[in-house]
Enzyme design. Structure first.
Site, PDB file in Angstrom:
ATOM      1  N   MET A  11       0.881  -1.140  -0.133  1.00 50.87           N
ATOM      2  CA  MET A  11       0.052   0.011   0.155  1.00 50.87           C
ATOM      3  C   MET A  11       0.750   1.073  -0.046  1.00 50.87           C
ATOM      4  O   MET A  11       0.342   2.334  -0.357  1.00 50.87           O
ATOM      5  CB  MET A  11      -0.873   0.097   1.363  1.00 50.87           C
ATOM      6  CG  MET A  11      -2.114  -0.987   1.092  1.00 50.87           C
ATOM      7  SD  MET A  11      -3.199  -0.851   2.552  1.00 50.87           S
ATOM      8  CE  MET A  11      -2.144  -1.593   3.685  1.00 50.87           C
ATOM      9  N   SER A  12       2.316   1.059   0.312  1.00 50.68           N
ATOM     10  CA  SER A  12       3.094   2.277   0.501  1.00 50.68           C
ATOM     11  C   SER A  12       3.197   2.948  -1.057  1.00 50.68           C
ATOM     12  O   SER A  12       3.525   2.249  -1.971  1.00 50.68           O
ATOM     13  CB  SER A  12       4.231   2.036   1.006  1.00 50.68           C
ATOM     14  OG  SER A  12       5.164   2.955   0.588  1.00 50.68           O
ATOM     15  N   PRO A  13       3.057   4.295  -1.047  1.00 50.70           N
ATOM     16  CA  PRO A  13       3.289   4.849  -2.189  1.00 50.70           C
ATOM     17  C   PRO A  13       4.545   4.645  -3.084  1.00 50.70           C
ATOM     18  O   PRO A  13       4.704   4.396  -4.427  1.00 50.70           O
ATOM     19  CB  PRO A  13       2.841   6.364  -2.127  1.00 50.70           C
ATOM     20  CG  PRO A  13       1.832   6.137  -0.980  1.00 50.70           C
ATOM     21  CD  PRO A  13       2.495   5.228  -0.251  1.00 50.70           C
TER      22      PRO A  13
END
Length: 221
Positions: A11-13
């Protein structure tokens, strides 16, 4: 090619930006989840990346951290050509400018500045001035996209990957207005049409959005 291992949280950009790069280059890799909320995992991970941030890349025993550095490395080493990260110094400088802008402004001053208090301090009230910072980002990127389809010109680059992963996440706090930011909105839609976009950024981005919305965030004066 040696075995590539990408460490991170889907989920980390920044992780999504690197996955976009890997998919665009059609490079096979193994993904290893890093639970940064578990102290044991965090300490183990610091042996790979002393900063403790994600992502990190293991290329046959060579460890590289920071998504911007990783993406430039991947194109330089494995790209069939230099279109994603040009060798021409003027063109490369244009890409580097946007990568630094993503690091120092879009991610640091907006995303992290908002997300860190929500997830680490359980502060769900977002001051309006932080939303105003997002407005500045939208205005700036909209201007970068004036008269061109991608942020540095007519070709997709790793600058697009970094910025879309950050800006698509900002949409949960402030949806970009197609009237105010027509270039920005058209660019987002253009990138959403990439065959690997949904897997690399769309689905994990939606999971991140669901987690944020579950916090019942409110914008306050």
């Amino acid at each position: 090619m040696g075995k590539l291992v990408l460490y991170g949280i889907e989920m980390s950009p920044p992780v999504r930006a690197t996955v976009l790069t890997l998919k665009a280059l059609n490079i096979p890799y193994e993904f290893k989840f890093v639970n940064l909320f578990e102290e044991h995992d965090k300490e183990e991970y610091r042996r790979i990346n002393p900063t403790g941030t994600v992502p990190a890349l293991d290329d046959n025993g060579q460890f590289i951290s920071d998504s911007h550095a990783i993406n430039a490395y991947l194109v330089s080493k494995y790209g069939k050509d230099d279109s994603f990260y040009p060798k021409d110094l003027v063109k490369r400088a244009a890409v580097d400018q946007l990568l630094h802008y993503d690091t120092g402004v879009v991610f640091e001053r907006t995303l992290r500045y908002i997300a860190r208090p929500i997830f680490l301090e359980n502060k769900t009230n977002i001051p309006q001035y932080k939303i105003d910072m997002i407005v500045e980002v939208y205005e700036t990127v909209n201007n970068f996209l004036k008269d061109k389809p991608y942020v540095v010109g007519n070709h997709l680059t790793i600058a697009d990957f970094s910025l879309i992963s950050s800006i698509s996440t900002l949409q949960v706090y402030l949806v970009s207005d197609p009237i105010k930011y027509p270039n920005l909105v058209a660019w987002i839609k253009r990138l959403e049409q990439l065959p690997y976009y949904e897997e690399a950024n769309g689905k994990p981005g939606k999971k991140a959005e669901e987690m944020i919305r579950a916090k019942n965030i409110k914008i306050v004066p």
